[in-house]
Design a protein around this motif. Structure first.
Motif, mmCIF file in Angstrom:
data_model
loop_
_atom_site.group_PDB
_atom_site.id
_atom_site.type_symbol
_atom_site.label_atom_id
_atom_site.label_comp_id
_atom_site.label_asym_id
_atom_site.label_seq_id
_atom_site.Cartn_x
_atom_site.Cartn_y
_atom_site.Cartn_z
ATOM 1 N N GLY A 1 0.797 -1.215 0.000
ATOM 2 C CA GLY A 1 0.000 0.000 0.000
ATOM 3 C C GLY A 1 0.831 1.267 0.000
ATOM 4 N N VAL A 2 1.901 1.301 -0.796
ATOM 5 C CA VAL A 2 2.780 2.468 -0.833
ATOM 6 C C VAL A 2 2.175 3.567 -1.702
ATOM 7 C CG1 VAL A 2 4.799 1.042 -0.429
ATOM 8 C CG2 VAL A 2 4.135 1.576 -2.779
ATOM 9 N N ASP A 3 2.670 4.790 -1.499
ATOM 10 C CA ASP A 3 2.131 5.949 -2.213
ATOM 11 C C ASP A 3 3.031 6.435 -3.341
ATOM 12 O OD1 ASP A 3 -0.294 6.594 -0.508
ATOM 13 O OD2 ASP A 3 1.290 6.569 1.019
ATOM 14 N N ALA A 4 4.312 6.055 -3.318
ATOM 15 C CA ALA A 4 5.240 6.484 -4.369
ATOM 16 C C ALA A 4 6.505 5.649 -4.263
ATOM 17 C CB ALA A 4 5.561 7.964 -4.239
ATOM 18 N N MET A 5 7.333 5.713 -5.308
ATOM 19 C CA MET A 5 8.540 4.884 -5.331
ATOM 20 C C MET A 5 9.693 5.612 -6.011
ATOM 21 S SD MET A 5 8.810 0.925 -6.712
ATOM 22 C CE MET A 5 7.380 0.465 -5.717
ATOM 23 N N VAL A 6 10.879 5.458 -5.404
ATOM 24 C CA VAL A 6 12.128 5.937 -5.986
ATOM 25 C C VAL A 6 13.055 4.732 -6.093
ATOM 26 C CG1 VAL A 6 14.142 7.439 -5.705
ATOM 27 C CG2 VAL A 6 11.867 8.246 -5.003
ATOM 28 N N VAL A 7 13.639 4.518 -7.265
ATOM 29 C CA VAL A 7 14.461 3.333 -7.502
ATOM 30 C C VAL A 7 15.786 3.710 -8.151
ATOM 31 C CG1 VAL A 7 14.580 1.081 -8.635
ATOM 32 C CG2 VAL A 7 12.373 1.942 -7.835
ATOM 33 N N ALA A 8 16.874 3.102 -7.674
ATOM 34 C CA ALA A 8 18.183 3.202 -8.330
ATOM 35 C C ALA A 8 18.406 1.870 -9.034
ATOM 36 C CB ALA A 8 19.281 3.475 -7.314
ATOM 37 N N PRO A 9 18.110 1.774 -10.331
ATOM 38 C CA PRO A 9 18.108 0.479 -11.029
ATOM 39 C C PRO A 9 19.487 -0.182 -11.094
ATOM 40 C CG PRO A 9 16.987 2.191 -12.308
ATOM 41 C CD PRO A 9 17.736 2.883 -11.217
ATOM 42 N N ASN A 10 19.497 -1.481 -10.908
ATOM 43 C CA ASN A 10 20.739 -2.244 -11.037
ATOM 44 C C ASN A 10 21.161 -2.365 -12.490
ATOM 45 O OD1 ASN A 10 22.820 -4.089 -9.887
ATOM 46 N ND2 ASN A 10 21.784 -5.594 -11.173
ATOM 47 N N ASP A 11 20.163 -2.447 -13.379
ATOM 48 C CA ASP A 11 20.422 -2.638 -14.809
ATOM 49 C C ASP A 11 19.493 -1.722 -15.598
ATOM 50 O OD1 ASP A 11 21.665 -4.842 -16.890
ATOM 51 O OD2 ASP A 11 19.660 -4.205 -17.504
ATOM 52 N N VAL A 12 19.944 -1.268 -16.739
ATOM 53 C CA VAL A 12 19.186 -0.278 -17.505
ATOM 54 C C VAL A 12 17.889 -0.843 -18.090
ATOM 55 C CG1 VAL A 12 20.341 -0.699 -19.713
ATOM 56 C CG2 VAL A 12 19.475 1.598 -19.175
ATOM 57 N N THR A 13 17.803 -2.169 -18.302
ATOM 58 C CA THR A 13 16.595 -2.751 -18.894
ATOM 59 C C THR A 13 15.934 -3.848 -18.050
ATOM 60 O OG1 THR A 13 17.939 -4.334 -20.158
ATOM 61 C CG2 THR A 13 17.347 -2.261 -21.256
ATOM 62 N N ALA A 14 16.704 -4.534 -17.199
ATOM 63 C CA ALA A 14 16.184 -5.712 -16.485
ATOM 64 C C ALA A 14 15.007 -5.395 -15.577
ATOM 65 C CB ALA A 14 17.303 -6.368 -15.672
ATOM 66 N N LEU A 15 14.932 -4.167 -15.074
ATOM 67 C CA LEU A 15 13.883 -3.809 -14.124
ATOM 68 C C LEU A 15 12.590 -3.365 -14.808
ATOM 69 C CD1 LEU A 15 13.607 -3.685 -11.017
ATOM 70 C CD2 LEU A 15 14.219 -1.264 -11.130
ATOM 71 N N ALA A 16 12.607 -3.218 -16.121
ATOM 72 C CA ALA A 16 11.453 -2.682 -16.843
ATOM 73 C C ALA A 16 10.142 -3.426 -16.562
ATOM 74 C CB ALA A 16 11.744 -2.644 -18.341
ATOM 75 N N PRO A 17 10.095 -4.763 -16.588
ATOM 76 C CA PRO A 17 8.828 -5.457 -16.325
ATOM 77 C C PRO A 17 8.237 -5.131 -14.950
ATOM 78 C CG PRO A 17 10.383 -6.950 -17.354
ATOM 79 C CD PRO A 17 11.155 -5.722 -16.988
ATOM 80 N N ALA A 18 9.083 -5.089 -13.920
ATOM 81 C CA ALA A 18 8.589 -4.775 -12.573
ATOM 82 C C ALA A 18 8.102 -3.331 -12.503
ATOM 83 C CB ALA A 18 9.685 -5.011 -11.537
ATOM 84 N N LEU A 19 8.819 -2.426 -13.139
ATOM 85 C CA LEU A 19 8.400 -1.019 -13.109
ATOM 86 C C LEU A 19 7.138 -0.792 -13.934
ATOM 87 C CD1 LEU A 19 11.755 0.992 -13.207
ATOM 88 C CD2 LEU A 19 10.395 0.212 -11.250
ATOM 89 N N ASN A 20 6.898 -1.640 -14.913
ATOM 90 C CA ASN A 20 5.641 -1.539 -15.667
ATOM 91 C C ASN A 20 4.442 -1.790 -14.751
ATOM 92 O OD1 ASN A 20 6.637 -0.838 -18.184
ATOM 93 N ND2 ASN A 20 6.903 -2.971 -18.843
ATOM 94 N N GLU A 21 4.621 -2.687 -13.770
ATOM 95 C CA GLU A 21 3.549 -2.927 -12.801
ATOM 96 C C GLU A 21 3.298 -1.685 -11.952
ATOM 97 O OE1 GLU A 21 3.661 -6.554 -10.562
ATOM 98 O OE2 GLU A 21 4.908 -7.566 -12.068
ATOM 99 N N VAL A 22 4.391 -1.005 -11.580
ATOM 100 C CA VAL A 22 4.251 0.241 -10.811
ATOM 101 C C VAL A 22 3.516 1.282 -11.638
ATOM 102 C CG1 VAL A 22 5.500 2.078 -9.606
ATOM 103 C CG2 VAL A 22 6.396 -0.256 -9.574
ATOM 104 N N LEU A 23 3.889 1.399 -12.903
ATOM 105 C CA LEU A 23 3.247 2.374 -13.788
ATOM 106 C C LEU A 23 1.761 2.050 -13.968
ATOM 107 C CD1 LEU A 23 6.036 2.668 -16.509
ATOM 108 C CD2 LEU A 23 5.400 4.413 -14.831
#
Length: 317
Positions: free
Chosen positions: A85-107
């Motif tokens: 139940g978070v309200d916002a997210m800040v991420v320092a990605p480990n990889d330039v593309t690998a995190l895209a699927p997970a961040l798509n869920e956030v979006l």
């Protein structure tokens, strides 16, 4: 840094992170997740400290996650955060593309999302980011060489972990800067130090050993920790003063090394400014006060001549 000491430092940081997660300050505001690529290097440790201070100022609850330099773990952590139940997210990605699927869920959840220190690519829609201009920073390191070694130089470059946007961009800047200097600036060795001091020290030792009798004039490192490792290798092999070391990230231990002559200069990328800006942005978005935007912080070279301009200079006074 001895491995045992590094592990202890990570444990302390993780304990502090857990304390923030389960015993937040007396804030009744929004719950903000900050997911760091790792909490085992000084750069992100300092950024974590600054995030905690900014969260208190903003009256929000901070949930800190340590991806431990693993794209798989980072993706899992991001997905788990959505169930809290978070309200916002800040991420320092480990990889330039690998995190895209997970961040798509956030979006898809319409949560305010910003990346910090690094950008991410391949998402369904662009993700705003707050970072230093790493291409410009890489160019600054190369320009230090071309400016201070006008007769030419043999250069070794220790890069970051392949796949991260910062490693890609800093390498691009270094190559562009050396190329602009002309053919008298030769890149004689290039290898990844994977952002780690011990790894960079080993890489530097191997480079210096393989080039015995004709060592590089300068070793450029894509991070401060790697610069410290390279400086130790140079010193242990009796080449201090002959082989210069340049790096990226001007935190206290690096600033001391500059003051003591072990490192010639390091690029300042203002980590406090980056994380505080990112947090303010997502909080304002969560409160309906402003839209998200990409913010580029301009880096600059810190040397003995302008040491006091470094963001963390007060820590070595």
């Amino acid at each position: 840094m001895k491995k045992q000491k590094g592990g202890l430092l990570c444990s302390v940081v993780l304990a502090a992170s857990l304390e923030l997660q389960f015993f937040p300050a007396k804030a009744a505001g929004e719950k903000i997740v900050v997911n760091f690529q790792t909490l085992c290097i000084p750069y992100f440790i300092y950024m974590h400290e600054q995030a905690a201070l900014e969260a208190k100022a903003l009256n929000v609850k901070l949930l800190v996650q340590d991806a431990q330099a693993s794209s798989t773990k980072q993706s899992s952590d991001v997905e788990n955060a959505l169930t809290q139940g978070v309200d916002a997210m800040v991420v320092a990605p480990n990889d330039v593309t690998a995190l895209a699927p997970a961040l798509n869920e956030v979006l898809s959840e319409k949560l305010p999302l910003v990346t910090v220190d690094r950008r991410v690519e391949g998402t369904d829609s662009p993700v705003p980011y707050v970072t230093a201009d790493s291409v410009a920073g890489g160019r600054l390191m190369a320009e230090w060489v071309t400016t201070h070694m006008k007769d030419g130089a043999r250069v070794a470059f220790i890069s970051g972990t392949a796949g991260s946007s910062t490693a890609i961009d800093r390498a691009k800047g270094v190559h562009e800067g050396l190329k602009a200097g002309g053919s008298k600036f030769q890149l004689v060795a290039e290898q990844s130090g994977e952002w780690e001091r011990a790894k960079a020290m080993s890489v530097a030792e191997n480079i210096l050993t393989s080039l015995t009798g004709n060592p590089p004039d300068v070793i450029i490192c894509a991070s401060g920790d790697m610069a410290l490792g390279a400086a130790e290798a140079v010193r242990s092999m009796g080449l201090k003063g002959k082989v210069k070391v340049i790096g990226f990230d001007a935190y206290p231990e690096v600033l001391k090394a500059i003051r003591e002559g072990d490192i010639a200069g390091n690029v300042e990328q203002s980590p406090s400014k980056q994380i505080r800006t990112a947090l303010r942005m997502v909080v304002k978005k969560a409160r309906g006060e402003a839209e998200l935007e990409t913010v580029i912080v301009q880096p600059f070279m810190v040397t003995l001549d302008n040491l006091s301009q470094a963001e963390q200079y007060s820590a070595i006074q």
